[in-house]
Design an enzyme around this catalytic site. Structure first.
Site, PDB file in Angstrom:
ATOM      1  CD  GLN A 176     -10.180  10.962   3.244  1.00 21.08           C
ATOM      2  OE1 GLN A 176     -10.640   9.935   3.722  1.00 21.08           O
ATOM      3  NE2 GLN A 176     -10.456  11.357   2.013  1.00 21.08           N
ATOM      4  CG  HIS A 184      -6.874  10.305   8.159  1.00 24.24           C
ATOM      5  ND1 HIS A 184      -7.328   9.601   7.063  1.00 24.24           N
ATOM      6  CD2 HIS A 184      -7.979  10.617   8.880  1.00 24.24           C
ATOM      7  CE1 HIS A 184      -8.657   9.500   7.121  1.00 24.24           C
ATOM      8  NE2 HIS A 184      -9.064  10.112   8.201  1.00 24.24           N
ATOM      9  CB  THR A 188     -11.454  10.389  -1.052  1.00 23.14           C
ATOM     10  OG1 THR A 188     -11.796   9.592   0.090  1.00 23.14           O
ATOM     11  CG2 THR A 188     -12.572  11.376  -1.346  1.00 23.14           C
ATOM     12  N   PRO A 217     -11.447   8.626 -11.243  1.00 19.05           N
ATOM     13  CG  PRO A 217      -9.461   7.481 -11.675  1.00 19.05           C
ATOM     14  CD  PRO A 217     -10.146   8.303 -10.641  1.00 19.05           C
TER      15      PRO A 217
HETATM   16  P1  OAD Z   1      -8.932   4.736  -0.988  1.00 22.11           P
HETATM   17  O1  OAD Z   1      -7.835   3.806  -1.368  1.00 22.11           O
HETATM   18  O2  OAD Z   1     -10.059   4.206  -0.188  1.00 22.11           O
HETATM   19  O3  OAD Z   1      -9.553   5.371  -2.312  1.00 22.11           O
HETATM   20  C1  OAD Z   1      -8.738   5.904  -3.313  1.00 22.11           C
HETATM   21  C2  OAD Z   1      -9.618   6.512  -4.374  1.00 22.11           C
HETATM   22  O4  OAD Z   1      -8.786   7.164  -5.326  1.00 22.11           O
HETATM   23  C3  OAD Z   1     -10.465   5.494  -5.154  1.00 22.11           C
HETATM   24  O5  OAD Z   1     -11.809   5.962  -5.199  1.00 22.11           O
HETATM   25  C4  OAD Z   1      -9.827   5.489  -6.554  1.00 22.11           C
HETATM   26  O6  OAD Z   1     -10.798   5.287  -7.581  1.00 22.11           O
HETATM   27  C5  OAD Z   1      -9.273   6.894  -6.618  1.00 22.11           C
HETATM   28  N1  OAD Z   1      -8.153   7.066  -7.546  1.00 22.11           N
HETATM   29  C6  OAD Z   1      -7.208   6.160  -7.919  1.00 22.11           C
HETATM   30  N2  OAD Z   1      -6.323   6.731  -8.751  1.00 22.11           N
HETATM   31  C7  OAD Z   1      -6.706   8.026  -8.896  1.00 22.11           C
HETATM   32  C8  OAD Z   1      -6.190   9.151  -9.621  1.00 22.11           C
HETATM   33  N3  OAD Z   1      -5.089   9.046 -10.370  1.00 22.11           N
HETATM   34  N4  OAD Z   1      -6.846  10.332  -9.535  1.00 22.11           N
HETATM   35  C9  OAD Z   1      -7.963  10.448  -8.786  1.00 22.11           C
HETATM   36  N5  OAD Z   1      -8.485   9.430  -8.078  1.00 22.11           N
HETATM   37  C10 OAD Z   1      -7.868   8.245  -8.133  1.00 22.11           C
HETATM   38  O7  OAD Z   1      -8.236   5.998  -0.269  1.00 22.11           O
HETATM   39  P2  OAD Z   1      -8.913   7.102   0.675  1.00 22.11           P
HETATM   40  O8  OAD Z   1     -10.288   7.430   0.248  1.00 22.11           O
HETATM   41  O9  OAD Z   1      -7.917   8.202   0.786  1.00 22.11           O
HETATM   42  O10 OAD Z   1      -6.990   6.208   6.647  1.00 22.11           O
HETATM   43  O11 OAD Z   1      -8.957   6.312   2.045  1.00 22.11           O
HETATM   44  C11 OAD Z   1      -9.383   6.987   3.186  1.00 22.11           C
HETATM   45  C12 OAD Z   1      -8.631   6.507   4.392  1.00 22.11           C
HETATM   46  O12 OAD Z   1      -8.681   5.064   4.464  1.00 22.11           O
HETATM   47  C13 OAD Z   1      -7.148   6.800   4.374  1.00 22.11           C
HETATM   48  O13 OAD Z   1      -6.833   8.125   4.792  1.00 22.11           O
HETATM   49  C14 OAD Z   1      -6.619   5.785   5.335  1.00 22.11           C
HETATM   50  C15 OAD Z   1      -7.396   4.575   4.904  1.00 22.11           C
HETATM   51  O14 OAD Z   1      -7.626   3.616   5.895  1.00 22.11           O
HETATM   52  C16 OAD Z   1      -6.156   6.028   7.675  1.00 22.11           C
HETATM   53  O15 OAD Z   1      -5.091   5.437   7.557  1.00 22.11           O
HETATM   54  C17 OAD Z   1      -6.651   6.602   8.957  1.00 22.11           C
END
Ligand code: OAD
Length: 244
Positions: free
Chosen positions: A104, A122, A189, A215
């Site tokens: 994403q 995305h 994610t 995490p």
């Molecule tokens: P989020 O910011 O919603 O989620 C990030 C996730 O990564 C959270 O569940 C954190 O706990 C986790 N996280 C943080 N640090 C980490 C690490 N070092 N290792 C593993 N996990 C970790 O981001 P996305 O799920 O990518 O869309 O968000 C999805 C979409 O929402 C994005 O692509 C974007 C946004 O709006 C668009 O812009 C279309």
């Protein structure tokens, strides 16, 4: 659900599998210094209002503001490096005859790490396209905010904004990979944005073993047979090393 890290049953499943798919989100780039979206204090959507920056309406209302915000993100991403999680996924791909990496993220860090054929759901910050649909352009004049397409329409980042459909080929490939996978990883994610968040469900419904690397627990956690609770840059290299 099994929460023990590197359970022998997980290693066994990964050694037997030939078809593996991975969905990544902003968390996979967190250790490179790219902010996530939904982390309460540091996430982009905690600081910025997506309705003012990441919709076609926002761009029409204030194209200069939106262009500048994305130009700044593009510059920040260009200044960071892929991390151990990105590199572990490059290595993981070489183990499996059928491996699909779906992201994403728009930061291009999987490609810079060396992953090939990444399914970008995305879009990608590094690309720019015509707002009126002429397509992606190779060059633009950064002195203009926003620069113009040859047709006269403004150029915009080639990313998916709220309310826009995902690139049809990318989501179709991602769904096929989810249906085929024996093991499906959800890495970094929050599982809150659809249709990407549907992919682990599709995989699970088709019989895949779902593994979450994060995490924190997410709405996807109940689907996961194994939850590897830690930063992706630590967990994924450890997993690869354990597989031998
Ligand atoms: P989020 O910011 O919603 O989620 C990030 C996730 O990564 C959270 O569940 C954190 O706990 C986790 N996280 C943080 N640090 C980490 C690490 N070092 N290792 C593993 N996990 C970790 O981001 P996305 O799920 O990518 O869309 O968000 C999805 C979409 O929402 C994005 O692509 C974007 C946004 O709006 C668009 O812009 C279309």
């Amino acid at each position: 659900m099994q929460t023990l890290e590197l359970d022998p049953a997980l290693l066994d499943a990964l050694r037997r599998a030939t078809r593996v798919a991975v969905l990544t989100g902003a968390g996979v780039s967190a250790e490179s210094g790219v902010p996530t979206f939904r982390d309460a204090l540091t996430g982009l959507w905690a600081t910025f209002d997506p309705q003012r920056l990441a919709t076609p309406e926002a761009f029409l209302r204030d194209p200069a503001l939106v262009w500048r915000w994305y130009a700044e993100r593009r510059a920040r991403v260009a200044a960071v490096q892929p991390n151990a999680a990105h590199f572990a996924l490059v290595a993981m791909a070489t183990r499996y005859a059928d491996f699909t990496l779906v992201t994403q993220n728009v930061d291009g860090l999987h490609l810079r790490a060396g992953s090939r054929d990444v399914v970008e759901l995305h879009g990608n910050l590094a690309r720019v396209k015509c707002f009126d649909g002429c397509g992606v352009v190779d060059a633009w004049d950064e002195r203009e905010t926003p620069p113009r397409c040859r047709c006269g329409a403004p150029l915009r980042p080639d990313v998916v904004w709220f309310g826009e459909p995902l690139p049809a080929e990318a989501i179709a490939r991602a769904q096929q990979a989810a249906r085929r996978a024996e093991v499906f990883f959800s890495v970094g994610t929050s599982g809150e944005v659809f249709p990407a968040a549907e992919l682990p469900r599709i995989a699970r419904a088709a019989g895949a073993l779902v593994v979450e690397v994060n995490p924190d627990a997410t709405p996807l956690s109940p689907l996961a047979r194994f939850a590897l609770r830690g930063p992706a840059g630590v967990v994924l290299p450890r997993l690869l090393a354990a597989l031998g």
